[in-house]
Motif scaffolding. Sequence first.
Motif, PDB file in Angstrom:
ATOM      1  N   ALA A  74       0.817  -1.217   0.000  1.00 44.04           N
ATOM      2  CA  ALA A  74       0.000   0.000   0.000  1.00 44.04           C
ATOM      3  C   ALA A  74       0.848   1.263   0.000  1.00 44.04           C
ATOM      4  O   ALA A  74       0.359   2.342  -0.341  1.00 44.04           O
ATOM      5  CB  ALA A  74      -0.927   0.002   1.210  1.00 44.04           C
ATOM      6  N   ARG A 104      -1.443   2.353  -6.007  1.00 44.50           N
ATOM      7  CA  ARG A 104      -2.302   3.276  -5.274  1.00 44.50           C
ATOM      8  C   ARG A 104      -3.765   2.836  -5.305  1.00 44.50           C
ATOM      9  O   ARG A 104      -4.483   2.946  -4.303  1.00 44.50           O
ATOM     10  CB  ARG A 104      -2.162   4.683  -5.847  1.00 44.50           C
ATOM     11  CG  ARG A 104      -0.838   5.355  -5.487  1.00 44.50           C
ATOM     12  CD  ARG A 104      -0.761   6.761  -6.044  1.00 44.50           C
ATOM     13  NE  ARG A 104       0.492   7.413  -5.640  1.00 44.50           N
ATOM     14  CZ  ARG A 104       0.854   8.622  -6.034  1.00 44.50           C
ATOM     15  NH1 ARG A 104       0.053   9.314  -6.842  1.00 44.50           N
ATOM     16  NH2 ARG A 104       1.985   9.136  -5.619  1.00 44.50           N
ATOM     17  N   ALA A 105      -4.221   2.342  -6.459  1.00 38.80           N
ATOM     18  CA  ALA A 105      -5.618   1.901  -6.565  1.00 38.80           C
ATOM     19  C   ALA A 105      -5.871   0.715  -5.638  1.00 38.80           C
ATOM     20  O   ALA A 105      -6.903   0.647  -4.944  1.00 38.80           O
ATOM     21  CB  ALA A 105      -5.948   1.527  -8.004  1.00 38.80           C
ATOM     22  N   ARG A 124      -6.087   1.934  -2.009  1.00 34.98           N
ATOM     23  CA  ARG A 124      -7.387   2.515  -1.649  1.00 34.98           C
ATOM     24  C   ARG A 124      -8.427   1.419  -1.427  1.00 34.98           C
ATOM     25  O   ARG A 124      -9.245   1.505  -0.499  1.00 34.98           O
ATOM     26  CB  ARG A 124      -7.847   3.467  -2.763  1.00 34.98           C
ATOM     27  CG  ARG A 124      -6.975   4.707  -2.926  1.00 34.98           C
ATOM     28  CD  ARG A 124      -7.660   5.722  -3.823  1.00 34.98           C
ATOM     29  NE  ARG A 124      -6.779   6.831  -4.133  1.00 34.98           N
ATOM     30  CZ  ARG A 124      -6.065   6.944  -5.248  1.00 34.98           C
ATOM     31  NH1 ARG A 124      -6.133   5.984  -6.178  1.00 34.98           N
ATOM     32  NH2 ARG A 124      -5.286   7.983  -5.453  1.00 34.98           N
ATOM     33  N   SER A 147      -7.759  -0.243   1.902  1.00 36.34           N
ATOM     34  CA  SER A 147      -8.154   0.621   3.020  1.00 36.34           C
ATOM     35  C   SER A 147      -9.665   0.611   3.209  1.00 36.34           C
ATOM     36  O   SER A 147     -10.164   0.557   4.347  1.00 36.34           O
ATOM     37  CB  SER A 147      -7.664   2.052   2.768  1.00 36.34           C
ATOM     38  OG  SER A 147      -6.255   2.100   2.670  1.00 36.34           O
ATOM     39  N   ALA A 148     -10.410   0.647   2.108  1.00 36.48           N
ATOM     40  CA  ALA A 148     -11.870   0.601   2.204  1.00 36.48           C
ATOM     41  C   ALA A 148     -12.342  -0.738   2.760  1.00 36.48           C
ATOM     42  O   ALA A 148     -13.246  -0.797   3.613  1.00 36.48           O
ATOM     43  CB  ALA A 148     -12.482   0.842   0.829  1.00 36.48           C
TER      44      ALA A 148
END
Length: 328
Positions: free
Chosen positions: A121, A127-128, A131, A134-135
């Motif tokens: 991460a 980066r995608a 994210r 993280s979600a």
Amino acid sequence: MRNLILRRLLAIIPLLFLVALAAFALLQLAPGDFWAELQLNPQIAPETRAALRVQYGLDQPWYVQFAHWLAQVARGNLGYSFAYNQPVTQLIGARLFNTVTLALAALLLALLIAVPSGVLACDRRFRAIARALSALATVIISLPSLVLALLAVLLAARTGWFPLGGASGLDAETLTPLGKLTDYLWHLLLPALVLAARQVPGYFRQVRASVHETLTQDFILTARAKGLPERRILFKHALRNALNPVVSMFGNSLSSLLSGAFVVEAVLSWPGLGRLAVEALLSRDLFVLLGCLLYAALLLALGNLLADVLLLTLDPRIRLGIRRAEVH
């Protein structure tokens, strides 16, 4: 380090005493006991119930019962189970291995998932994915252990991918030693995944934050200036220096592992210490519940001690700080 370990081991004794005293006092405040619930059984005469209460010392004041129980614990005897009609030590010993195995398997799975994910991460090329992870971590951490366990039961029932309940199949006695081990691990997988799911978000966020902070250090800039591959910088240099907060978090996560194991074992019918404690609480089996709580507190204290030892081993600066504190 030897002195630190010795002090921590000696500190466990008063801790266990306070846990046992608090648990015993709270259980005594609850109305009724195991024998009072037998009043609904017409086959057991009142005289028999009264004689059994005297036999197990339940006719004495609670502090007298506690003192007698402590004297037994000092001799390695945790009392006798009313419901199972066997020694508590024997009952717990048969289930302690399953709880420890479940907790260790869940911790291993959580680290295997969270550490690489947290490091990746921090890579600008993913980066995608960062994210999305993280979600997903936010969604998982917002769900209680009970909901995750119920969803796992639904998944196993609908798909048949995982066995439901128990630590072995009906034909386990006919299997070879390797077959028995495989069957045990197959039954362990779903409870371990459910328990690990609650640990992954915390470890993921901690690893990501620690690695991200480490990437701003001068030695990382030097490694990049030398032309080292980004993957080597992340997993060899950055991760190694970012492990201290993760190791510290290991000790704190043991409490949630044990509490989560109690829920997971009860819902998924895993024959461990948590399920035994729930059954003892429902049946008011006093000494079994006390023994389970005592062992849970002991496991938590030993786990925190292990985390401190690992932290001292990984970071010499902490050992130096302890020596300076002892000198002064």
